[in-house]
Scaffold this motif. Structure first.
Motif, mmCIF file in Angstrom:
data_model
loop_
_atom_site.group_PDB
_atom_site.id
_atom_site.type_symbol
_atom_site.label_atom_id
_atom_site.label_comp_id
_atom_site.label_asym_id
_atom_site.label_seq_id
_atom_site.Cartn_x
_atom_site.Cartn_y
_atom_site.Cartn_z
ATOM 1 N N GLN A 99 -29.165 -22.798 -49.874
ATOM 2 C CA GLN A 99 -28.519 -23.697 -48.205
ATOM 3 C C GLN A 99 -29.651 -24.646 -47.983
ATOM 4 O OE1 GLN A 99 -25.304 -23.817 -48.780
ATOM 5 N NE2 GLN A 99 -24.947 -22.510 -50.361
ATOM 6 N N MET A 100 -30.651 -24.456 -48.361
ATOM 7 C CA MET A 100 -31.732 -25.025 -47.378
ATOM 8 C C MET A 100 -32.630 -26.245 -48.529
ATOM 9 S SD MET A 100 -33.510 -21.801 -46.311
ATOM 10 C CE MET A 100 -35.051 -22.209 -44.942
ATOM 11 N N PRO A 101 -32.646 -27.420 -47.057
ATOM 12 C CA PRO A 101 -33.300 -28.689 -48.377
ATOM 13 C C PRO A 101 -34.524 -28.328 -48.891
ATOM 14 C CG PRO A 101 -33.281 -29.196 -46.179
ATOM 15 C CD PRO A 101 -32.578 -27.718 -46.066
ATOM 16 N N TYR A 102 -35.139 -28.614 -49.504
ATOM 17 C CA TYR A 102 -36.514 -28.164 -49.379
ATOM 18 C C TYR A 102 -37.903 -28.983 -49.028
ATOM 19 C CZ TYR A 102 -41.607 -27.727 -51.570
ATOM 20 O OH TYR A 102 -42.932 -27.491 -51.843
ATOM 21 N N GLU A 103 -37.724 -29.763 -47.912
ATOM 22 C CA GLU A 103 -38.873 -30.151 -46.832
ATOM 23 C C GLU A 103 -38.015 -29.273 -45.517
ATOM 24 O OE1 GLU A 103 -40.837 -32.536 -46.272
ATOM 25 O OE2 GLU A 103 -40.958 -32.726 -48.808
ATOM 26 N N THR A 104 -38.041 -28.345 -45.441
ATOM 27 C CA THR A 104 -37.180 -27.711 -44.733
ATOM 28 C C THR A 104 -38.063 -25.652 -45.458
ATOM 29 O OG1 THR A 104 -35.113 -28.202 -44.056
ATOM 30 C CG2 THR A 104 -35.847 -25.357 -43.587
ATOM 31 N N ILE A 105 -38.010 -25.419 -46.628
ATOM 32 C CA ILE A 105 -38.367 -24.411 -47.179
ATOM 33 C C ILE A 105 -39.508 -24.600 -47.264
ATOM 34 C CG2 ILE A 105 -38.859 -23.657 -49.363
ATOM 35 C CD1 ILE A 105 -35.859 -24.532 -50.235
ATOM 36 N N LYS A 106 -40.877 -25.940 -47.355
ATOM 37 C CA LYS A 106 -41.616 -25.768 -47.361
ATOM 38 C C LYS A 106 -42.378 -25.616 -45.585
ATOM 39 C CE LYS A 106 -45.832 -28.995 -48.949
ATOM 40 N NZ LYS A 106 -45.774 -30.692 -48.931
ATOM 41 N N GLN A 107 -41.943 -25.929 -45.219
ATOM 42 C CA GLN A 107 -42.626 -25.291 -43.588
ATOM 43 C C GLN A 107 -42.429 -24.122 -43.520
ATOM 44 O OE1 GLN A 107 -43.478 -28.278 -41.901
ATOM 45 N NE2 GLN A 107 -42.106 -29.198 -43.994
#
Length: 296
Positions: A99-107
């Motif tokens: 449920q999270m975009p990868y750009e958020t996951i990467k943070q």
């Protein structure tokens, strides 16, 4: 037949009967015992230690990216938020990668805390990479260091009860993984493994239909049912049978070899266990500590 030709023939036969396939040392999640699991530093360290296969796990993000991660959420034991704050265990499953975009996951930082279960693990800031990035970085490192070609053992992290919640169904999940790896790797260097036999059945059907490239398929096993029962449930003979190592016996290994199946157990971390399994004839080992494996 001249004597020289006859001698060459005998030498060829001798080599064919005495040479053994290379023993497969697989770095579990890179080398979880030494570096943050499923991160670029862990995979490069594993290559430095001489692994023949990088073992890793993949999940899917909201924007359909193939993310290298064991859980489809952020594990509180090893994660800091983008603000550098810890996560409580009761909140971890709410951080659903699907449920999270990868750009958020990467943070999120999955390396600075270390792992309390692996005291030798180096604490460094790290993030969950994309599968494409892992392959790109590992291949660049291989060329830079002049390393031999190695394999990628990619576990499709799939649980039937989580279809549609933490992951796609097996077919769209597998389509995303297949498309990604075939853009970057020859199929002979790829193993697809899963505990979810629906995933393996899908790959087998797609390969047989000519829709997927031919890769090796590995059945992951953790329950107490016999190997024969597992294979009956799977419905075909996989290339590799990968059980929890304590479920194996020398007889089971021999029976599987008789069916043309290689045996590569997980997760073998003690040198004595490695030696015993090697003496029984396993074809490889999946380990958090590739540095503990010796050829002797």
């Amino acid at each position: 037949m001249c004597l020289r030709l006859f001698a060459c023939l005998l030498m060829t036969i001798s080599l064919a009967t005495t040479q053994k396939p290379a023993f497969d040392v697989e770095g579990h999640r890179g080398c979880r015992g030494l570096m943050p699991e499923n991160t670029i530093p862990a995979f490069l360290k594993a290559l430095d230690l001489g692994v023949t296969t990088l073992e890793l796990d993949v999940v899917i993000s909201q924007d359909k990216q193939v993310v290298v991660s064991h859980e489809p959420y952020f594990n509180a034991a090893i994660t800091l938020t983008p603000e550098g704050k810890p996560i409580s265990k009761k909140d971890q499953k709410g951080l659903n990668l699907y449920q999270m975009p990868y750009e958020t996951i990467k943070q999120y930082d999955v390396g600075s805390l270390g792992n309390p279960n692996y005291p030798e693990q180096q604490k460094i800031k790290a993030y969950k990479p994309l599968l494409s990035e892992v392959i790109r970085e590992a291949e660049s490192y291989r060329k830079k260091k002049g390393l031999s070609a190695f394999s990628y053992n990619i576990e499709v992290k799939s649980v039937p009860s989580e279809y549609g919640t933490y992951q796609p169904e097996p077919a769209p999940f597998s389509d995303l993984v297949h498309a990604q790896i075939m853009e970057q790797l020859p199929p002979e260097r790829v193993i697809i493994q899963s505990f979810d036999f629906a995933v393996l059945k899908h790959w087998k059907a797609q390969i047989d239909a000519g829709k997927y490239q031919k890769v090796r398929l590995a059945a992951l096993v953790e329950n107490l049912r016999s190997a024969d029962k597992q294979l009956e449930e799977l419905g075909f003979l996989p290339d590799i049978y990968s059980p929890y190592f304590r479920l194996l016996s020398s007889k089971t290994i021999s029976r599987l070899h008789g069916k043309g199946i290689k045996v590569v157990p997980w997760t073998v971390n003690k040198a004595d266990d490695m030696k015993k399994l090697i003496s029984w004839g396993v074809d490889g080992l999946i380990t958090d500590y590739p540095n503990r494996y010796t050829k002797e």
